[in-house]
Design an enzyme around this catalytic site. Structure first.
Site, PDB file in Angstrom:
ATOM      1  N   ARG A 196       0.811  -1.193   0.161  1.00 32.19           N
ATOM      2  CA  ARG A 196      -0.109  -0.012  -0.248  1.00 32.19           C
ATOM      3  C   ARG A 196       1.063   1.199   0.162  1.00 32.19           C
ATOM      4  O   ARG A 196       1.293   1.814  -1.134  1.00 32.19           O
ATOM      5  CB  ARG A 196      -0.942  -0.204   1.220  1.00 32.19           C
ATOM      6  CG  ARG A 196      -2.178   0.876   1.064  1.00 32.19           C
ATOM      7  CD  ARG A 196      -1.812   2.471   1.481  1.00 32.19           C
ATOM      8  NE  ARG A 196      -1.450   2.389   2.937  1.00 32.19           N
ATOM      9  CZ  ARG A 196      -0.915   3.619   3.134  1.00 32.19           C
ATOM     10  NH1 ARG A 196      -0.738   4.583   2.519  1.00 32.19           N
ATOM     11  NH2 ARG A 196      -0.398   3.528   4.478  1.00 32.19           N
ATOM     12  N   ASP A 197       1.584   1.566   1.230  1.00 30.44           N
ATOM     13  CA  ASP A 197       2.317   2.792   1.236  1.00 30.44           C
ATOM     14  C   ASP A 197       3.358   2.623   0.435  1.00 30.44           C
ATOM     15  O   ASP A 197       4.022   3.656  -0.425  1.00 30.44           O
ATOM     16  CB  ASP A 197       2.747   2.845   2.785  1.00 30.44           C
ATOM     17  CG  ASP A 197       3.163   4.346   3.056  1.00 30.44           C
ATOM     18  OD1 ASP A 197       3.543   5.192   2.206  1.00 30.44           O
ATOM     19  OD2 ASP A 197       2.911   4.837   4.178  1.00 30.44           O
TER      20      ASP A 197
ATOM     21  N   HIS B 172       3.517   4.467  12.759  1.00 31.71           N
ATOM     22  CA  HIS B 172       3.656   4.445  11.388  1.00 31.71           C
ATOM     23  C   HIS B 172       4.786   5.461  10.959  1.00 31.71           C
ATOM     24  O   HIS B 172       4.600   6.557  11.192  1.00 31.71           O
ATOM     25  CB  HIS B 172       2.428   4.637  10.587  1.00 31.71           C
ATOM     26  CG  HIS B 172       2.493   4.538   9.241  1.00 31.71           C
ATOM     27  ND1 HIS B 172       2.176   3.601   8.222  1.00 31.71           N
ATOM     28  CD2 HIS B 172       3.054   5.916   8.314  1.00 31.71           C
ATOM     29  CE1 HIS B 172       2.253   4.043   7.188  1.00 31.71           C
ATOM     30  NE2 HIS B 172       2.887   5.138   7.005  1.00 31.71           N
TER      31      HIS B 172
ATOM     32  N   HIS C  61       8.268   7.066   8.985  1.00 28.06           N
ATOM     33  CA  HIS C  61       8.885   7.334   7.891  1.00 28.06           C
ATOM     34  C   HIS C  61      10.380   7.542   8.208  1.00 28.06           C
ATOM     35  O   HIS C  61      10.614   8.237   9.154  1.00 28.06           O
ATOM     36  CB  HIS C  61       8.205   8.160   6.811  1.00 28.06           C
ATOM     37  CG  HIS C  61       6.993   7.587   6.313  1.00 28.06           C
ATOM     38  ND1 HIS C  61       7.180   7.198   4.917  1.00 28.06           N
ATOM     39  CD2 HIS C  61       5.918   7.632   6.573  1.00 28.06           C
ATOM     40  CE1 HIS C  61       5.871   6.643   4.522  1.00 28.06           C
ATOM     41  NE2 HIS C  61       5.176   6.917   5.603  1.00 28.06           N
TER      42      HIS C  61
ATOM     43  N   CYS D 182       3.847   9.220   0.726  1.00 26.60           N
ATOM     44  CA  CYS D 182       2.423  10.022   0.514  1.00 26.60           C
ATOM     45  C   CYS D 182       2.521  10.825  -0.762  1.00 26.60           C
ATOM     46  O   CYS D 182       3.328  11.875  -0.733  1.00 26.60           O
ATOM     47  CB  CYS D 182       1.977  10.554   1.591  1.00 26.60           C
ATOM     48  SG  CYS D 182       0.286  11.475   1.473  1.00 26.60           S
TER      49      CYS D 182
ATOM     50  N   ASN E  17       8.934   4.437   3.914  1.00 30.08           N
ATOM     51  CA  ASN E  17       8.629   3.767   5.352  1.00 30.08           C
ATOM     52  C   ASN E  17       9.800   3.324   5.999  1.00 30.08           C
ATOM     53  O   ASN E  17      10.855   3.124   5.386  1.00 30.08           O
ATOM     54  CB  ASN E  17       7.597   2.725   5.486  1.00 30.08           C
ATOM     55  CG  ASN E  17       6.248   3.222   5.008  1.00 30.08           C
ATOM     56  OD1 ASN E  17       5.997   3.311   3.815  1.00 30.08           O
ATOM     57  ND2 ASN E  17       5.310   3.388   5.992  1.00 30.08           N
TER      58      ASN E  17
END
Ligand code: COA
Ligand code: ZN
Length: 307
Positions: A13-14, A208, A210, A241, A250
């Site tokens: 996803r990310d 979460h 980064h 993002c 990430n």
């Protein structure tokens, strides 16, 4: 028995939402199954956003058909609004991650609404959950830009706590505290996560992070110190993002597993299997920014897992 820490693989996803090329659905399925085989217990599989906005996820429904194969793994999907949550449920997901931004400017950029409007949308998703009569729906809520924002700069920690309280009391099952653009440092992580653990009152708290400015793993260690036991990580440190200027990857799954196992925790992760997978992912995706100290240097001869 070593204490367990859970890594949620968010590479699918990310990790790929900013990728230059569309990753073939078969490769996504292979990636997910090999994450399962490598011992990870959770995966964020896709995102239910309009394909016009993020074409990478135009195959979300197709991918969901593989959920039955992912037995033993908690598979979740990201949603930016009620429509996304309805689509995810219809596709068969039971775990949904709704994201709102604390930074007003990032909220506008990401979902074209204010934080207040995004909180109203959260309430509509809670109502959707309440209407599921007997059907499981676990609702995680992400608080993006909790440590600062490249558009707005300073993000008030008091506002983060206020929104965390609203969503915990309003029906979120899990709180995901996100450093979307890598502004956080370990002192800030401890200062923010300590009260959030209290606000969460037993609900799961997921960090979460980064690694945009190199503090990703230091932030994990700080969060572990205040009791966080679930982290989002991405294979090969991919991610970012598309609606936050300057966003990069990430924290890296392989390196995070290595650090936590070295510290005496059990992650269940087979690191060599992840290194083999990332080798293939690099071939599939081509030119992207791949990070990772273990991929570069290898595991130390003295390394042992606690799993
Ligand atoms: N999935 C598919 N289609 C959707 C959708 C979803 N989750 N949400 C809205 N749409 C459709 C609507 O039905 C509408 O279609 P139409 O033009 O055929 O009528 C169209 O998209 C516009 O809907 P609207 O509600 O006005 O959305 P918007 O244009 O204001 O965009 C978001 C709002 C939230 C959908 C968009 O900003 C978005 O997807 N942001 C997420 C960005 C992201 O993925 N960030 C990274 C992860 S945090
Ligand atoms: Zn992210």
């Amino acid at each position: 028995m070593a204490e367990q820490i859970t890594l949620r693989e968010v590479g699918l996803r990310d990790g790929i939402q900013m990728a230059k090329s569309f990753l073939a659905t078969d490769h996504k399925v292979d990636w997910a199954l090999r994450i399962q085989a490598a011992g990870l217990r959770e995966i964020e599989l896709t995102s239910f956003v309009p394909p016009k906005i993020v074409p990478q996820f135009s195959d979300a429904d197709e991918l969901a058909k593989n959920l039955p194969q992912l037995n033993g793994v908690v598979a979740s999907a990201l949603v930016p609004n009620l429509k996304g949550a309805e689509r995810a449920l219809a596709a068969g997901f039971t775990h949904i991650n709704y994201v709102l931004s604390i930074s007003e400017l990032h909220s506008q950029s990401n979902v074209r609404r204010s934080t207040g409007e995004a909180i109203e949308e959260f309430k509509r998703i809670v109502a959707l959950k309440a209407s599921q009569a007997g059907r499981q729906m676990v609702l995680g809520v992400g608080l993006a830009t909790s440590f600062g924002c490249t558009l707005q700069g300073f993000v008030d920690p008091e506002r983060v706590l206020e929104v965390a309280r609203l969503i915990a009391e309003g029906g979120a099952d899990e709180l995901i505290v996100a450093d979307t653009v890598g502004y956080g440092n370990p002192a800030q992580v401890k200062a923010l996560l300590q009260p959030i653990m209290e606000i969460a009152a037993g609900r799961r708290v997921i960090c979460h992070f980064h690694d945009t400015r190199g503090l990703g793993l230091a932030n994990v260690a700080a969060a572990v110190d205040v009791g966080v036991r679930v982290f989002d990580t991405s294979l090969a440190g991919l991610g970012g993002c598309p609606f936050a200027p300057g966003a990069t990857g990430n924290i890296n799954t392989e390196d995070t597993a290595f650090m936590l196992e070295s510290m005496g925790f059990s992650t269940g992760v087979d690191i060599p299997a992840l290194l083999a997978l990332r080798h293939d992912v690099e071939k599939w995706l081509g030119d992207e920014r791949y990070t990772g100290a273990i991929a570069r240097a290898g595991l130390p001869k003295t390394f042992k897992t606690n799993s």
